[in-house]
Motif scaffolding. Structure first.
Motif, short mmCIF file in Angstrom:
data_model
loop_
_atom_site.label_atom_id
_atom_site.label_comp_id
_atom_site.label_asym_id
_atom_site.label_seq_id
_atom_site.Cartn_x
_atom_site.Cartn_y
_atom_site.Cartn_z
N MET A 49 0.86 -1.17 0.00
CA MET A 49 0.00 0.00 0.00
C MET A 49 0.90 1.24 0.00
O MET A 49 1.82 1.36 0.79
CB MET A 49 -0.89 -0.02 1.24
CG MET A 49 -1.70 1.21 1.39
SD MET A 49 -2.95 1.24 2.68
CE MET A 49 -2.31 0.33 4.01
N SER A 50 0.60 2.14 -0.88
CA SER A 50 1.40 3.35 -0.99
C SER A 50 0.96 4.39 0.05
O SER A 50 -0.09 4.26 0.68
CB SER A 50 1.26 3.94 -2.39
OG SER A 50 -0.03 4.49 -2.55
N LEU A 51 1.79 5.39 0.22
CA LEU A 51 1.45 6.48 1.14
C LEU A 51 0.19 7.20 0.71
O LEU A 51 -0.63 7.63 1.53
CB LEU A 51 2.61 7.46 1.24
CG LEU A 51 3.87 6.93 1.94
CD1 LEU A 51 4.96 7.98 1.88
CD2 LEU A 51 3.55 6.56 3.37
N ARG A 52 0.02 7.33 -0.60
CA ARG A 52 -1.18 8.00 -1.12
C ARG A 52 -2.44 7.22 -0.78
O ARG A 52 -3.45 7.79 -0.37
CB ARG A 52 -1.05 8.18 -2.63
CG ARG A 52 -2.25 8.89 -3.23
CD ARG A 52 -2.07 9.13 -4.68
NE ARG A 52 -1.18 10.27 -4.80
CZ ARG A 52 -0.88 10.85 -5.95
NH1 ARG A 52 -1.37 10.37 -7.05
NH2 ARG A 52 -0.09 11.88 -5.99
N ASP A 53 -2.37 5.89 -0.93
CA ASP A 53 -3.53 5.06 -0.58
C ASP A 53 -3.85 5.18 0.92
O ASP A 53 -5.02 5.26 1.31
CB ASP A 53 -3.27 3.60 -0.92
CG ASP A 53 -3.22 3.35 -2.43
OD1 ASP A 53 -3.78 4.18 -3.19
OD2 ASP A 53 -2.63 2.34 -2.83
N ALA A 54 -2.83 5.17 1.75
CA ALA A 54 -3.04 5.29 3.19
C ALA A 54 -3.66 6.64 3.53
O ALA A 54 -4.56 6.72 4.37
CB ALA A 54 -1.71 5.11 3.93
N ALA A 55 -3.21 7.69 2.87
CA ALA A 55 -3.77 9.02 3.12
C ALA A 55 -5.23 9.08 2.70
O ALA A 55 -6.06 9.68 3.40
CB ALA A 55 -2.95 10.08 2.38
N HIS A 56 -5.56 8.46 1.58
CA HIS A 56 -6.95 8.44 1.12
C HIS A 56 -7.83 7.66 2.10
O HIS A 56 -8.97 8.08 2.37
CB HIS A 56 -7.06 7.83 -0.28
CG HIS A 56 -6.62 8.75 -1.37
ND1 HIS A 56 -7.28 9.91 -1.68
CD2 HIS A 56 -5.56 8.69 -2.21
CE1 HIS A 56 -6.67 10.52 -2.68
NE2 HIS A 56 -5.61 9.81 -3.01
N ARG A 57 -7.32 6.56 2.63
CA ARG A 57 -8.10 5.79 3.60
C ARG A 57 -8.32 6.58 4.88
O ARG A 57 -9.41 6.56 5.46
CB ARG A 57 -7.41 4.47 3.91
CG ARG A 57 -7.51 3.50 2.78
CD ARG A 57 -6.93 2.18 3.14
NE ARG A 57 -7.00 1.30 1.98
CZ ARG A 57 -6.54 0.09 1.95
NH1 ARG A 57 -5.98 -0.43 3.02
NH2 ARG A 57 -6.66 -0.64 0.87
N ARG A 58 -7.29 7.28 5.36
CA ARG A 58 -7.45 8.09 6.56
C ARG A 58 -8.45 9.21 6.33
O ARG A 58 -9.29 9.52 7.18
CB ARG A 58 -6.11 8.67 7.01
CG ARG A 58 -5.21 7.65 7.68
CD ARG A 58 -4.03 8.30 8.37
NE ARG A 58 -3.25 9.18 7.51
CZ ARG A 58 -2.23 8.80 6.74
NH1 ARG A 58 -1.86 7.53 6.71
NH2 ARG A 58 -1.58 9.67 5.99
N ALA A 59 -8.39 9.84 5.16
CA ALA A 59 -9.33 10.91 4.84
C ALA A 59 -10.75 10.38 4.77
O ALA A 59 -11.69 11.02 5.25
CB ALA A 59 -8.95 11.58 3.52
N ALA A 60 -10.93 9.20 4.19
CA ALA A 60 -12.26 8.60 4.11
C ALA A 60 -12.78 8.26 5.51
O ALA A 60 -13.96 8.46 5.80
CB ALA A 60 -12.23 7.35 3.24
N ALA A 61 -11.90 7.76 6.38
CA ALA A 61 -12.31 7.44 7.75
C ALA A 61 -12.70 8.70 8.50
O ALA A 61 -13.70 8.72 9.24
CB ALA A 61 -11.18 6.71 8.49
N ARG A 62 -11.96 9.80 8.33
CA ARG A 62 -12.31 11.07 8.97
C ARG A 62 -13.65 11.58 8.47
O ARG A 62 -14.48 12.06 9.24
CB ARG A 62 -11.22 12.12 8.73
CG ARG A 62 -10.00 11.95 9.60
CD ARG A 62 -9.09 13.17 9.55
NE ARG A 62 -8.69 13.53 8.20
CZ ARG A 62 -7.60 13.06 7.58
NH1 ARG A 62 -6.79 12.23 8.20
NH2 ARG A 62 -7.31 13.44 6.34
N ALA A 63 -13.87 11.47 7.16
CA ALA A 63 -15.14 11.93 6.60
C ALA A 63 -16.30 11.11 7.16
O ALA A 63 -17.37 11.66 7.46
CB ALA A 63 -15.11 11.83 5.07
N GLU A 64 -16.11 9.82 7.33
CA GLU A 64 -17.15 8.95 7.89
C GLU A 64 -17.44 9.34 9.34
O GLU A 64 -18.60 9.42 9.75
CB GLU A 64 -16.72 7.49 7.81
CG GLU A 64 -17.71 6.53 8.41
CD GLU A 64 -19.04 6.49 7.68
OE1 GLU A 64 -20.05 6.17 8.33
OE2 GLU A 64 -19.08 6.81 6.48
#
Length: 81
Positions: free
Chosen positions: A1-16
């Motif tokens: 998993m790339s850093l970009r993917d991890a950042a997108h997942r964290r952003a999605a979790a924050r939005a949720e």
């Protein structure tokens, strides 16, 4: 998993989490408003123990209510549930 993917997942979790907090805050506001309406005496005067919604933060994580005596209470929606 790339850093970009991890950042997108964290952003999605924050939005949720923000979405869930917004829903909780809306539920609290509606409950407080319903309770205030049910307890309000005829004639439009507030009775002690009834609350009026004053403020909600942009993300609805915090709501502020005032009672008939002028006391202010802040409700953290994250602690409700």
């Amino acid at each position: 998993m790339s850093l970009r993917d991890a950042a997108h997942r964290r952003a999605a979790a924050r939005a949720e989490r923000r979405s869930q907090m917004r829903q909780r805050a809306q539920t609290v506001r509606e409950g407080m408003d319903a309770a205030a309406t049910a307890l309000a005496p005829a004639g439009g005067k507030q009775a002690p123990g009834t609350f009026r919604h004053l403020y909600s933060s942009r993300d609805d994580a915090l709501s502020v209510f005032e009672d008939a005596a002028g006391h202010v209470v802040a409700v953290n929606a994250a602690r409700l549930a």
